[in-house]
Scaffold this active site. Structure first.
Site, PDB file in Angstrom:
ATOM      1  N   LYS A  90      33.196  42.964  58.735  1.00 34.57           N
ATOM      2  CA  LYS A  90      33.178  42.961  57.272  1.00 34.57           C
ATOM      3  C   LYS A  90      31.880  42.333  56.790  1.00 34.57           C
ATOM      4  CE  LYS A  90      35.497  40.047  54.375  1.00 34.57           C
ATOM      5  NZ  LYS A  90      34.595  39.675  53.281  1.00 34.57           N
ATOM      6  N   ASP A 141      32.402  44.946  51.878  1.00 35.41           N
ATOM      7  CA  ASP A 141      33.277  44.273  50.898  1.00 35.41           C
ATOM      8  C   ASP A 141      32.440  43.925  49.663  1.00 35.41           C
ATOM      9  OD1 ASP A 141      35.290  42.822  49.676  1.00 35.41           O
ATOM     10  OD2 ASP A 141      35.084  41.081  50.997  1.00 35.41           O
ATOM     11  N   LYS A 160      33.179  45.107  46.337  1.00 37.64           N
ATOM     12  CA  LYS A 160      34.050  44.954  45.145  1.00 37.64           C
ATOM     13  C   LYS A 160      33.389  45.435  43.857  1.00 37.64           C
ATOM     14  CE  LYS A 160      36.573  40.901  46.963  1.00 37.64           C
ATOM     15  NZ  LYS A 160      35.742  40.317  48.013  1.00 37.64           N
ATOM     16  N   ASP A 194      32.484  48.473  37.310  1.00 36.62           N
ATOM     17  CA  ASP A 194      31.530  48.787  36.237  1.00 36.62           C
ATOM     18  C   ASP A 194      32.030  50.058  35.560  1.00 36.62           C
ATOM     19  OD1 ASP A 194      29.164  49.023  34.641  1.00 36.62           O
ATOM     20  OD2 ASP A 194      28.005  48.051  36.228  1.00 36.62           O
ATOM     21  N   THR A 249      42.914  36.587  45.527  1.00 38.77           N
ATOM     22  CA  THR A 249      43.857  35.534  45.941  1.00 38.77           C
ATOM     23  C   THR A 249      43.514  34.198  45.285  1.00 38.77           C
ATOM     24  OG1 THR A 249      42.544  35.450  47.966  1.00 38.77           O
ATOM     25  CG2 THR A 249      44.686  36.494  48.130  1.00 38.77           C
ATOM     26  N   ARG A 251      36.604  32.591  59.472  1.00 41.77           N
ATOM     27  CA  ARG A 251      36.280  31.319  60.123  1.00 41.77           C
ATOM     28  C   ARG A 251      37.022  31.023  61.420  1.00 41.77           C
ATOM     29  NH1 ARG A 251      36.766  28.535  54.392  1.00 41.77           N
ATOM     30  NH2 ARG A 251      38.066  30.384  54.243  1.00 41.77           N
TER      31      ARG A 251
END
Ligand code: C5P
Length: 242
Positions: free
Chosen positions: A32, A59, A61, A64, A122, A214
């Site tokens: 990603k 990724d 996002k 517009d 989230t 991570r």
């Protein structure tokens, strides 16, 4: 259906990324690439990763007006990425335009990148939804509504919490893809994630793909951690020594 474990390349610079990937030797990964890396290193880094045989979830996002998103998607499809996303909050017309842009930009003979939508970040909770976004519906209803809008626009799936997967699949069907970050092993540091799920729980909940950052990128032994989490995700861990 093959279910990917996607490694989130959230690293400070290209050297750290190369160092991390060196630990994986010839293994073909699903990676990603987020805004930070894409804005820092641009298309060249994507070309390099593709040349090394990796799959890419960009990724980015997008959110517009439909025409701008369509034109941007056409350019991004030319990178040969495998999956990309938009904000469902941009509306159905925008999502449809994104899809059209991807189709127009996909090279002849290549597969169109999967297009998925972010329902609610989230980092958004019920209070923020009401106080800042003026949305009074329960968060869960908003997530379902956005997932249905994305499906009606022709998108392939959504990014969501693994905990939302059974609900979304209930409304949108089993083939609607659910890509789920917020994954930790039981022994891991949760850090800033609020509602974490283990790889084996994500599998049981029916996620299509898990996104792991991570837990792997800060591990002292990233390759071994990846293999362990992958085995758990694929339901093979009882057959390994991990
Ligand atoms: O390090 P960690 O495993 O928490 O990384 C999760 C990755 O998934 C990060 O790149 C984060 O930006 C991304 N993500 C997320 N929650 C979302 C959408 C994306 O954690 N709702």
């Amino acid at each position: 259906m093959q279910r990917p474990l996607i490694i989130a390349l959230d690293l400070d610079n290209a050297e750290k990324r190369k160092e991390l990937l060196a630990a994986f030797k010839e293994e073909k990964l699903y990676l990603k690439v987020g805004m930070e890396m894409f804005y820092r290193e641009g298309a060249q880094a994507i070309h390099e990763l593709k040349e090394q045989g990796h799959s890419i979830f960009l990724d980015i996002k997008l959110h517009d007006i439909p025409n701008t998103v369509k034109r941007a998607m056409k350019v991004l499809a030319g990178l040969g990425i495998d999956m990309i996303n938009v904000h469902a909050a941009g509306g159905k017309e925008m999502m449809k335009a994104a899809l059209e842009g991807l189709e127009a930009g996909t090279k002849a003979g290549s597969v169109r990148p999967k297009l998925i939508a972010v329902t609610q970040l989230t980092s958004t909770d019920q209070a923020m939804l009401k106080d800042e976004l003026c949305i009074w519906e329960p968060l869960e209803d908003v997530v379902i509504h956005y997932a249905k809008q994305a499906q009606e626009a022709g998108l392939d799936g959504v990014v969501c919490s693994a905990k939302e997967v059974p609900l979304i699949r209930g409304y949108c069907g089993q083939d609607f893809l659910t890509v789920t970050p917020g994954i930790r092993q039981a022994s891991d540091d949760v850090a800033d994630q609020k509602r974490v799920v283990t790889p084996e729980a994500a599998r049981e909940l029916g996620s299509y793909a898990i996104v792991v950052g991570r837990s792997i990128t800060t591990s002292e032994t990233p390759y071994q951690t990846y293999q362990t989490m992958k085995a758990k995700w694929e339901g093979n861990h009882e057959k390994t020594n991990c």
